[in-house]
Design an enzyme around this catalytic site. Structure first.
Site, PDB file in Angstrom:
ATOM      1  N   CYS A 189       0.829  -1.202   0.000  1.00 45.86           N
ATOM      2  CA  CYS A 189       0.000   0.000   0.000  1.00 45.86           C
ATOM      3  C   CYS A 189       0.871   1.262   0.000  1.00 45.86           C
ATOM      4  CB  CYS A 189      -0.994  -0.043   1.160  1.00 45.86           C
ATOM      5  SG  CYS A 189      -2.410   1.021   0.860  1.00 45.86           S
TER       6      CYS A 189
ATOM      7  N   HIS B 256      -3.273  -5.252   1.588  1.00 46.98           N
ATOM      8  CA  HIS B 256      -2.590  -5.451   2.879  1.00 46.98           C
ATOM      9  C   HIS B 256      -2.531  -6.919   3.318  1.00 46.98           C
ATOM     10  CE1 HIS B 256      -2.237  -1.216   4.285  1.00 46.98           C
ATOM     11  NE2 HIS B 256      -3.269  -1.031   3.481  1.00 46.98           N
TER      12      HIS B 256
ATOM     13  N   GLU C  20      -0.688  -8.238   5.388  1.00 49.86           N
ATOM     14  CA  GLU C  20      -0.308  -8.343   6.805  1.00 49.86           C
ATOM     15  C   GLU C  20      -1.518  -8.347   7.735  1.00 49.86           C
ATOM     16  OE1 GLU C  20      -0.005  -5.835   4.854  1.00 49.86           O
ATOM     17  OE2 GLU C  20      -0.383  -3.934   5.847  1.00 49.86           O
TER      18      GLU C  20
END
Ligand code: GLN
Length: 206
Positions: free
Chosen positions: A92, A184, A186
Protein backbone atom coordinates in the site's frame (compact mmCIF):
# COMPACT_ATOMS: atom_id res chain seq x y z
CA UNK A 1 17.87 -22.71 5.75
CA UNK A 2 19.78 -19.84 7.34
CA UNK A 3 17.77 -17.43 9.48
CA UNK A 4 16.67 -14.37 7.60
CA UNK A 5 16.59 -10.96 9.15
CA UNK A 6 13.93 -8.71 7.67
CA UNK A 7 13.61 -5.04 8.53
CA UNK A 8 10.26 -3.25 8.56
CA UNK A 9 10.30 0.54 8.15
CA UNK A 10 8.76 1.73 11.39
CA UNK A 11 8.51 5.50 10.89
CA UNK A 12 4.70 5.39 10.66
CA UNK A 13 1.91 3.02 9.64
CA UNK A 14 1.08 -0.64 10.21
CA UNK A 15 4.62 -1.98 10.64
CA UNK A 16 3.67 -3.98 13.76
CA UNK A 17 1.29 -6.20 11.77
CA UNK A 18 4.13 -7.11 9.39
CA UNK A 19 6.50 -7.80 12.26
CA UNK A 20 3.97 -10.14 13.92
CA UNK A 21 3.29 -11.95 10.65
CA UNK A 22 7.01 -12.46 10.02
CA UNK A 23 7.57 -13.67 13.57
CA UNK A 24 4.75 -16.20 13.14
CA UNK A 25 6.75 -17.54 10.19
CA UNK A 26 9.89 -17.83 12.34
CA UNK A 27 11.67 -14.89 10.75
CA UNK A 28 13.93 -12.54 12.70
CA UNK A 29 12.70 -8.95 12.38
CA UNK A 30 13.91 -5.44 13.02
CA UNK A 31 11.98 -2.20 13.35
CA UNK A 32 13.92 0.19 11.07
CA UNK A 33 13.89 3.86 12.05
CA UNK A 34 17.37 5.12 11.32
CA UNK A 35 20.07 4.55 8.76
CA UNK A 36 22.11 2.29 11.04
CA UNK A 37 19.12 -0.06 11.46
CA UNK A 38 19.57 -1.07 7.82
CA UNK A 39 22.89 -2.80 8.46
CA UNK A 40 22.99 -6.55 7.89
CA UNK A 41 19.40 -6.98 6.72
CA UNK A 42 18.42 -9.67 4.20
CA UNK A 43 15.34 -7.72 3.08
CA UNK A 44 13.12 -4.78 3.89
CA UNK A 45 9.36 -4.22 4.05
CA UNK A 46 7.76 -0.79 3.60
CA UNK A 47 4.37 -1.03 5.34
CA UNK A 48 1.03 0.69 4.79
CA UNK A 49 0.57 4.18 6.15
CA UNK A 50 0.51 7.71 4.82
CA UNK A 51 3.10 8.26 2.11
CA UNK A 52 3.13 12.06 2.33
CA UNK A 53 3.69 11.93 6.11
CA UNK A 54 6.56 9.47 5.81
CA UNK A 55 8.18 11.48 3.00
CA UNK A 56 8.02 14.65 5.12
CA UNK A 57 9.22 12.93 8.29
CA UNK A 58 12.10 11.45 6.40
CA UNK A 59 13.29 14.93 5.39
CA UNK A 60 12.38 16.79 8.54
CA UNK A 61 14.42 18.25 11.39
CA UNK A 62 12.68 15.85 13.77
CA UNK A 63 13.77 13.06 11.52
CA UNK A 64 17.30 14.42 11.49
CA UNK A 65 17.44 14.43 15.27
CA UNK A 66 16.14 10.87 15.31
CA UNK A 67 18.90 9.97 12.88
CA UNK A 68 16.61 9.50 9.89
CA UNK A 69 16.65 12.95 8.27
CA UNK A 70 19.23 14.94 6.33
CA UNK A 71 21.98 14.83 5.26
CA UNK A 72 22.20 11.06 4.68
CA UNK A 73 18.50 10.32 4.71
CA UNK A 74 17.10 6.88 5.27
CA UNK A 75 15.46 7.02 1.81
CA UNK A 76 18.89 7.62 0.22
CA UNK A 77 20.27 4.57 2.01
CA UNK A 78 17.27 2.38 1.15
CA UNK A 79 17.43 3.50 -2.49
CA UNK A 80 21.08 2.49 -2.68
CA UNK A 81 20.39 -0.93 -1.11
CA UNK A 82 17.47 -1.48 -3.50
CA UNK A 83 19.69 -0.65 -6.49
CA UNK A 84 22.25 -3.12 -5.18
CA UNK A 85 19.61 -5.87 -5.14
CA UNK A 86 18.23 -5.93 -1.60
CA UNK A 87 14.74 -7.49 -1.74
CA UNK A 88 12.23 -4.75 -0.87
CA UNK A 89 8.47 -5.22 -0.60
CA UNK A 90 6.11 -2.27 -0.36
CA UNK A 91 2.49 -2.75 0.77
CA UNK A 92 0.00 0.00 0.00
CA UNK A 93 1.90 3.14 1.11
CA UNK A 94 5.09 1.14 0.53
CA UNK A 95 4.10 0.55 -3.10
CA UNK A 96 3.70 4.34 -3.50
CA UNK A 97 7.19 4.91 -2.07
CA UNK A 98 8.65 2.35 -4.50
CA UNK A 99 7.07 3.87 -7.63
CA UNK A 100 9.10 6.02 -10.01
CA UNK A 101 5.92 7.88 -11.00
CA UNK A 102 3.16 8.98 -8.60
CA UNK A 103 0.34 10.45 -10.74
CA UNK A 104 0.10 14.21 -10.32
CA UNK A 105 2.46 14.35 -7.34
CA UNK A 106 5.99 15.50 -6.60
CA UNK A 107 6.03 14.02 -3.07
CA UNK A 108 9.18 12.31 -1.81
CA UNK A 109 9.74 8.69 -2.78
CA UNK A 110 12.35 6.01 -3.32
CA UNK A 111 11.52 5.84 -7.04
CA UNK A 112 13.02 2.39 -7.52
CA UNK A 113 10.33 0.60 -9.47
CA UNK A 114 9.28 1.25 -13.07
CA UNK A 115 5.58 1.70 -12.30
CA UNK A 116 3.06 4.54 -12.25
CA UNK A 117 0.82 4.66 -9.24
CA UNK A 118 -2.45 6.47 -8.54
CA UNK A 119 -2.98 7.31 -4.88
CA UNK A 120 -6.41 6.82 -3.33
CA UNK A 121 -7.48 5.25 -6.60
CA UNK A 122 -10.79 3.99 -5.25
CA UNK A 123 -12.14 7.43 -4.43
CA UNK A 124 -12.68 9.16 -1.10
CA UNK A 125 -9.96 9.11 1.56
CA UNK A 126 -11.88 6.81 3.85
CA UNK A 127 -12.85 4.24 1.24
CA UNK A 128 -11.89 0.66 2.07
CA UNK A 129 -12.95 -2.66 0.58
CA UNK A 130 -12.22 -6.37 0.49
CA UNK A 131 -12.20 -8.56 -2.57
CA UNK A 132 -11.00 -12.00 -3.58
CA UNK A 133 -7.83 -11.80 -5.66
CA UNK A 134 -6.51 -14.29 -8.17
CA UNK A 135 -2.71 -14.45 -7.83
CA UNK A 136 -1.38 -17.52 -9.67
CA UNK A 137 2.16 -17.05 -8.26
CA UNK A 138 0.94 -17.96 -4.75
CA UNK A 139 -1.48 -20.73 -5.76
CA UNK A 140 -4.93 -21.28 -7.18
CA UNK A 141 -6.88 -20.48 -4.03
CA UNK A 142 -8.09 -16.84 -3.98
CA UNK A 143 -6.35 -14.39 -1.63
CA UNK A 144 -8.45 -12.01 0.44
CA UNK A 145 -7.35 -8.55 -0.67
CA UNK A 146 -7.89 -5.82 1.90
CA UNK A 147 -7.80 -2.34 0.36
CA UNK A 148 -7.49 0.63 2.71
CA UNK A 149 -7.41 3.99 0.93
CA UNK A 150 -5.52 1.99 -1.60
CA UNK A 151 -3.53 3.08 -4.63
CA UNK A 152 -3.48 1.24 -7.96
CA UNK A 153 -0.65 0.51 -10.33
CA UNK A 154 -1.73 2.15 -13.56
CA UNK A 155 1.35 1.49 -15.70
CA UNK A 156 4.07 -1.13 -15.51
CA UNK A 157 7.38 -0.97 -17.37
CA UNK A 158 8.63 -3.77 -19.60
CA UNK A 159 10.67 -5.49 -16.87
CA UNK A 160 7.76 -5.47 -14.43
CA UNK A 161 5.91 -8.74 -13.96
CA UNK A 162 2.21 -8.29 -13.21
CA UNK A 163 1.25 -10.84 -10.52
CA UNK A 164 -2.29 -9.72 -9.70
CA UNK A 165 -4.93 -7.61 -11.41
CA UNK A 166 -8.52 -6.50 -10.87
CA UNK A 167 -10.73 -4.72 -13.41
CA UNK A 168 -9.53 -1.28 -12.27
CA UNK A 169 -5.81 -2.03 -12.58
CA UNK A 170 -2.75 -3.89 -11.27
CA UNK A 171 -2.66 -4.78 -7.56
CA UNK A 172 0.55 -6.82 -7.31
CA UNK A 173 3.73 -6.56 -9.35
CA UNK A 174 7.38 -7.50 -9.22
CA UNK A 175 10.49 -6.07 -10.82
CA UNK A 176 13.54 -8.19 -10.02
CA UNK A 177 14.22 -7.68 -6.27
CA UNK A 178 11.25 -5.36 -5.80
CA UNK A 179 7.69 -6.37 -4.92
CA UNK A 180 4.63 -4.11 -4.69
CA UNK A 181 1.15 -4.94 -3.40
CA UNK A 182 -1.48 -2.22 -3.13
CA UNK A 183 -3.49 -4.34 -0.66
CA UNK A 184 -2.59 -5.45 2.88
CA UNK A 185 -1.50 -9.12 3.25
CA UNK A 186 -0.31 -8.34 6.81
CA UNK A 187 -3.89 -7.99 8.11
CA UNK A 188 -5.29 -11.34 6.95
CA UNK A 189 -4.64 -14.85 8.27
CA UNK A 190 -3.26 -16.05 4.96
CA UNK A 191 0.58 -15.98 4.91
CA UNK A 192 1.10 -16.80 1.23
CA UNK A 193 2.23 -13.36 0.07
CA UNK A 194 4.74 -13.13 2.94
CA UNK A 195 5.95 -16.62 1.99
CA UNK A 196 6.29 -15.51 -1.63
CA UNK A 197 8.56 -12.66 -0.43
CA UNK A 198 10.60 -15.11 1.67
CA UNK A 199 11.13 -17.21 -1.49
CA UNK A 200 12.30 -14.10 -3.35
CA UNK A 201 14.93 -13.60 -0.63
CA UNK A 202 15.98 -17.26 -0.76
CA UNK A 203 16.41 -17.26 -4.54
CA UNK A 204 18.51 -14.11 -4.29
CA UNK A 205 20.81 -15.70 -1.69
CA UNK A 206 21.71 -18.65 -3.91
N1 GLN B 1 -3.63 6.55 0.96
C1 GLN B 1 -2.34 6.33 1.54
C2 GLN B 1 -1.27 7.16 0.82
O1 GLN B 1 -1.54 7.73 -0.18
C3 GLN B 1 -1.97 4.85 1.49
C4 GLN B 1 -2.93 4.06 2.33
C5 GLN B 1 -2.35 2.84 3.00
O2 GLN B 1 -1.15 2.60 3.02
N2 GLN B 1 -3.22 2.07 3.60
O3 GLN B 1 -0.17 7.23 1.28
Amino acid sequence: MATKRIGVLGLQGDFREHIEKLQSLGVETRDVRRVTDLEGLDALILPGGESTAVAILERSEAGFEAGVGRPDTIFDSIRKLGEEGLPIWGTCMGSILLAKDIEGSKQGRLGLMDISIRRNAFGPQRFSAETELHIPAIGEEPFRGVFIRAPLITKAGKDVEVLGEIVQGVVMAREKNLLATVFHPEVVDDTRVHEYFLKMIESKKK
